[in-house]
Design a protein around this motif. Sequence first.
Motif, PDB file in Angstrom:
ATOM      1  N   ILE A  60      -9.952   4.849  20.436  1.00  0.00           N
ATOM      2  CA  ILE A  60     -11.299   4.966  21.444  1.00  0.00           C
ATOM      3  C   ILE A  60     -11.408   6.503  21.345  1.00  0.00           C
ATOM      4  O   ILE A  60     -12.698   6.844  21.983  1.00  0.00           O
ATOM      5  N   LEU A  61     -11.001   7.312  20.840  1.00  0.00           N
ATOM      6  CA  LEU A  61     -11.348   8.837  20.921  1.00  0.00           C
ATOM      7  C   LEU A  61     -12.312   9.331  20.083  1.00  0.00           C
ATOM      8  O   LEU A  61     -13.198  10.534  20.486  1.00  0.00           O
ATOM      9  N   VAL A  62     -12.659   8.778  19.016  1.00  0.00           N
ATOM     10  CA  VAL A  62     -13.885   9.043  17.893  1.00  0.00           C
ATOM     11  C   VAL A  62     -14.304   7.617  17.534  1.00  0.00           C
ATOM     12  O   VAL A  62     -13.708   6.595  17.473  1.00  0.00           O
ATOM     13  N   PRO A  63     -15.617   7.579  17.307  1.00  0.00           N
ATOM     14  CA  PRO A  63     -16.132   6.449  16.540  1.00  0.00           C
ATOM     15  C   PRO A  63     -15.529   6.247  15.025  1.00  0.00           C
ATOM     16  O   PRO A  63     -15.423   7.332  14.324  1.00  0.00           O
ATOM     17  N   THR A  64     -15.170   5.255  14.711  1.00  0.00           N
ATOM     18  CA  THR A  64     -14.665   4.754  13.367  1.00  0.00           C
ATOM     19  C   THR A  64     -15.506   4.215  12.259  1.00  0.00           C
ATOM     20  O   THR A  64     -14.933   3.814  11.394  1.00  0.00           O
ATOM     21  N   ALA A  65     -16.844   3.997  12.812  1.00  0.00           N
ATOM     22  CA  ALA A  65     -17.459   3.347  11.702  1.00  0.00           C
ATOM     23  C   ALA A  65     -17.882   4.167  10.528  1.00  0.00           C
ATOM     24  O   ALA A  65     -18.231   3.637   9.420  1.00  0.00           O
ATOM     25  N   SER A  66     -17.823   5.549  10.538  1.00  0.00           N
ATOM     26  CA  SER A  66     -18.210   6.226   9.292  1.00  0.00           C
ATOM     27  C   SER A  66     -17.059   7.328   9.246  1.00  0.00           C
ATOM     28  O   SER A  66     -16.578   7.881  10.255  1.00  0.00           O
ATOM     29  N   GLN A  93     -14.485  15.913  18.465  1.00  0.00           N
ATOM     30  CA  GLN A  93     -13.242  15.308  18.490  1.00  0.00           C
ATOM     31  C   GLN A  93     -12.802  14.559  16.875  1.00  0.00           C
ATOM     32  O   GLN A  93     -13.975  14.411  16.324  1.00  0.00           O
ATOM     33  N   LEU A  94     -11.769  14.783  16.357  1.00  0.00           N
ATOM     34  CA  LEU A  94     -11.364  14.572  15.077  1.00  0.00           C
ATOM     35  C   LEU A  94     -10.028  13.487  15.092  1.00  0.00           C
ATOM     36  O   LEU A  94      -9.342  13.482  15.908  1.00  0.00           O
ATOM     37  N   LEU A  95     -10.005  12.300  14.183  1.00  0.00           N
ATOM     38  CA  LEU A  95      -9.070  11.539  14.246  1.00  0.00           C
ATOM     39  C   LEU A  95      -8.807  11.215  12.988  1.00  0.00           C
ATOM     40  O   LEU A  95      -9.412  11.183  11.888  1.00  0.00           O
ATOM     41  N   PHE A  96      -7.648  11.801  12.768  1.00  0.00           N
ATOM     42  CA  PHE A  96      -6.683  11.486  11.211  1.00  0.00           C
ATOM     43  C   PHE A  96      -6.021  10.387  11.382  1.00  0.00           C
ATOM     44  O   PHE A  96      -5.016   9.960  12.391  1.00  0.00           O
ATOM     45  N   ARG A  97      -6.201   9.552  10.474  1.00  0.00           N
ATOM     46  CA  ARG A  97      -5.450   8.196  10.315  1.00  0.00           C
ATOM     47  C   ARG A  97      -4.558   8.234   8.692  1.00  0.00           C
ATOM     48  O   ARG A  97      -5.170   8.290   7.872  1.00  0.00           O
ATOM     49  N   ILE A  98      -3.381   8.360   9.068  1.00  0.00           N
ATOM     50  CA  ILE A  98      -2.504   8.527   7.771  1.00  0.00           C
ATOM     51  C   ILE A  98      -1.581   7.202   7.625  1.00  0.00           C
ATOM     52  O   ILE A  98      -0.659   6.918   8.622  1.00  0.00           O
TER      53      ILE A  98
END
Length: 292
Positions: free
Chosen positions: A32-38, A68-73
């Motif tokens: 929920i911390l950043v939008p993930t559409a792009s 805010q940045l979201l890294f998904r690894i």
Amino acid sequence: MSKKFRFPCPAVVSRLKKSRGPIAAAVAAALILVPTASSGNYTDPAGDSSTAGDLVSVTVAGDKASGQLLFRITGTNMGSSETNLFFLDIDSDANPLTGDITDNGSDYSFVIYGGSYGFVHWSGSDWVETSDLSVQISGSTSQFLISVNRSDLGGSSLLNFFAWTFNVTDHTTDSAPDQGSFNYFFDANGPQIISVDVKTTPAGGPKAGKRFVIAPTGLKLPPDRQTSTPPILPESYSCTAKLGAKKLAGSGTGRCSIAVPKKNAKGKRLTVVLTVKYQDATKAVPLTFKVK
């Protein structure tokens, strides 16, 4: 890529001593911390890790307004114990000649192992504790979500980063990418494409009544200290063209093979917009030619 550990072991030990606490069990917490559409999407070959954790992909989404940045690894067997470590290293000024220059210029580092994490900053001589007020980490050994605000990364809108795993027992490791770093630019929601090298056929420019073909031959990104520099090619590209005010249809790859009319074309201006896509970032390059 399976290879020998590239950093001195004391540097790893200093990072482990800065453990902050357990990671969250719920993967959904960070979503929920950043939008993930792009987002920028980066990949690494599967099955190249030997006994270390195997990295497969990294996705980065950024919210420019909040920073805010979201890294998904994603991968397998990542950071499962104190002898099987996972790192995300960030060069916050995208300059490999500052920060820890033995670590591609990294300024900040996350380490995850056995359900715990640490977040440290390069002081100029060692890794030291740093502010993690904006940090949230969740996931498991197959996927980590690391959310951090750029205010805790020096405030930059342009950064380099790479993920890597390390097996303490036999010193094998996997890196994403295999060498150098990935790049992320808030304005592009992916890497910063500085410029595009272009090849035209014929090389001398468009001719009336002939086809004119445009193709990108390389992209210039911020420096990342790669030891070899093969051309970076776009994942896809496309063209739109006008002869004066008249639109011209293209064909072939990206519709970049343009049929220049024979009648009344000589001396006119042919304007082409070449749009390239790489790791989900796009750049439009306007090109202008005089028809011969």
